[in-house]
Design a protein around this motif. Structure first.
Motif, PDB file in Angstrom:
ATOM      1  N   LYS A 195      37.910  10.765  -7.666  1.00  0.00           N
ATOM      2  CA  LYS A 195      36.825  11.306  -8.484  1.00  0.00           C
ATOM      3  C   LYS A 195      35.475  11.134  -7.795  1.00  0.00           C
ATOM      4  N   VAL A 196      35.264   9.995  -7.148  1.00  0.00           N
ATOM      5  CA  VAL A 196      34.002   9.752  -6.435  1.00  0.00           C
ATOM      6  C   VAL A 196      33.835  10.751  -5.287  1.00  0.00           C
TER       7      VAL A 196
ATOM      8  N   TRP B 218      30.781  13.423  -4.763  1.00  0.00           N
ATOM      9  CA  TRP B 218      29.909  13.535  -3.588  1.00  0.00           C
ATOM     10  C   TRP B 218      30.008  14.920  -2.947  1.00  0.00           C
ATOM     11  N   ASP B 219      31.243  15.447  -2.874  1.00  0.00           N
ATOM     12  CA  ASP B 219      31.394  16.788  -2.296  1.00  0.00           C
ATOM     13  C   ASP B 219      30.598  17.820  -3.106  1.00  0.00           C
ATOM     14  N   GLY B 220      30.612  17.661  -4.414  1.00  0.00           N
ATOM     15  CA  GLY B 220      29.864  18.604  -5.241  1.00  0.00           C
ATOM     16  C   GLY B 220      28.373  18.504  -5.040  1.00  0.00           C
TER      17      GLY B 220
END
Length: 386
Positions: free
Chosen positions: A376-377, A381-383
């Protein structure tokens, strides 16, 4: 000049109920009272008009006659009979009667209505005050129920004078100020105000030869020991009533009640929620990982062995049915919930550290919650970078 319709005067419909008529009259009386309308020369006449209307409409027979014949019902020849001077719908006598009905309804409780016996007499005996006792008990006592002895300071009836307040065979005398009524009246404009008699303080009697033991009060202070049955299942805020165990009444009046308010102390092991109990149990890291057993206490003083499933995580709950608190008014017994609290080992030896490092090196998808969190982290971050 033609009279206004009584219903119109009070501002109610012709089919209004007795309560609606009374409420309308209250509003009019407050609105039109001359003391509140010093700058309105018509206020007094309007006030009397409202009282005249209410005097008729509050009486079922008068109201029925008015509904049938109108104002003519109260004029000569229509069944009302001759009016005495100053009486009738327009007279001061009916005005006083109509207004006193509402006055007593509004203020009766503040004028001794609960103690008195109406205009014809007065009940001089007064009920004793209720007492409150705060009791702290343990959770174990709340579970099993308890018989406790408490000491309560209270006013009890004087044994020497049997509560009369007089010495020997002498009797209380009728108060000369209020003639035994316990209250005096004073006229203030349109109001007749009743106050507690200042001579006898509302008793209606005075004691000329007071009892040497109680000083004329009829009661003496004393500590009493009482046995109290605490039922199983009580909670903080539970109230227990002991009828007739409060203060003795004045002048032979009935005794008040004693109310015991329960406060259940916090427990070092168990937390309570209604009939259920919760217990946080420490579980070793290895027992949580490999599975095992843990021994837990129960509120009845016993022990229960609980299986720890392999792979248990902190916060996992296990239920022990029927190991909670009894319901106060029946309905069975609650449950006990064991909450796993996985412990991280401390003060490791060199060998233990070495083994843990080796375990970490060969770790292969053994941390499902951690893997899910970091996925989820990474997605977060990718988003942010897109």
């Amino acid at each position: 000049m033609a009279k206004r319709d009584y219903y119109e005067t009070l501002g109610v419909a012709r089919g209004a109920s007795a309560d609606e008529i009374k409420k309308a009259y209250r509003r009019k009386a407050k609105e039109l009272h001359p003391d509140r309308n010093a700058d309105n020369p018509n206020a007094e006449a309007q006030f009397k008009e409202a009282n005249e209307a209410y005097d008729v409409l509050k009486d079922a027979e008068k109201k029925a006659a008015y509904d049938r014949f109108g104002h003519a019902a109260f004029e000569g020849g229509m069944g009302g009979g001759p009016r005495r001077p100053g009486a009738g719908p327009q007279g001061q006598g009916d005005f006083a009667s109509a207004f006193s009905d509402v006055f007593e309804d509004l203020f009766g409780d503040f004028m001794g209505g609960q103690q008195g016996g109406g205009r014809g007499g007065r009940t001089r005996a007064t009920r004793g005050s209720d007492l409150r006792y705060n009791m702290r008990i343990s959770l174990e006592e709340a579970f099993s129920g308890e018989q406790k002895t408490i000491t309560v300071p209270t006013a009890v009836q004087c044994g020497k004078c049997d509560g009369k307040g007089t010495e020997g065979a002498s009797e209380p005398a009728t108060c000369p100020t209020c003639s035994g009524m316990g209250k005096v009246r004073a006229q203030q404009g349109f109001f007749t105000v009743e106050r507690t008699c200042p001579t006898c303080n509302g008793a209606g009697q005075i004691i000329k030869n007071p009892c040497a033991e109680c000083g004329g009060g009829g009661r003496v202070e004393k500590e009493r020991q009482l046995s109290v049955n605490i039922p199983a299942g009580v909670e903080t805020g539970t109230r227990i009533r002991l009828s007739g165990e409060g203060e003795a009444g004045l002048r032979g009046g009935p005794t008040g009640d004693l109310y015991i308010f329960i406060e259940v102390e916090d427990h070092p092991i168990f937390q309570r929620d209604g009939v259920n109990l919760y217990c946080a149990v420490p579980v070793s890291m290895t027992a949580a990982a490999l599975g095992g057993e843990v021994e837990v206490p129960t509120i009845d003083g016993g022990r229960s062995r609980v299986k720890v499933p392999a792979g248990s995580q902190t916060g996992r709950q296990m239920r022990l049915r029927g190991k909670g608190m009894p319901a106060l008014r029946g309905g069975g017994v609650g449950d006990m919930f064991i909450e796993m609290n996985i412990e991280t080992p401390v003060n490791l030896t060199s060998r233990q550290k070495e083994l843990l490092r080796e375990f970490e090196r060969i770790d292969a998808d053994n941390n499902p919650q951690g893997d899910s969190f970091f996925r989820k982290v990474k997605g977060f971050w990718d988003g942010m970078t897109q």
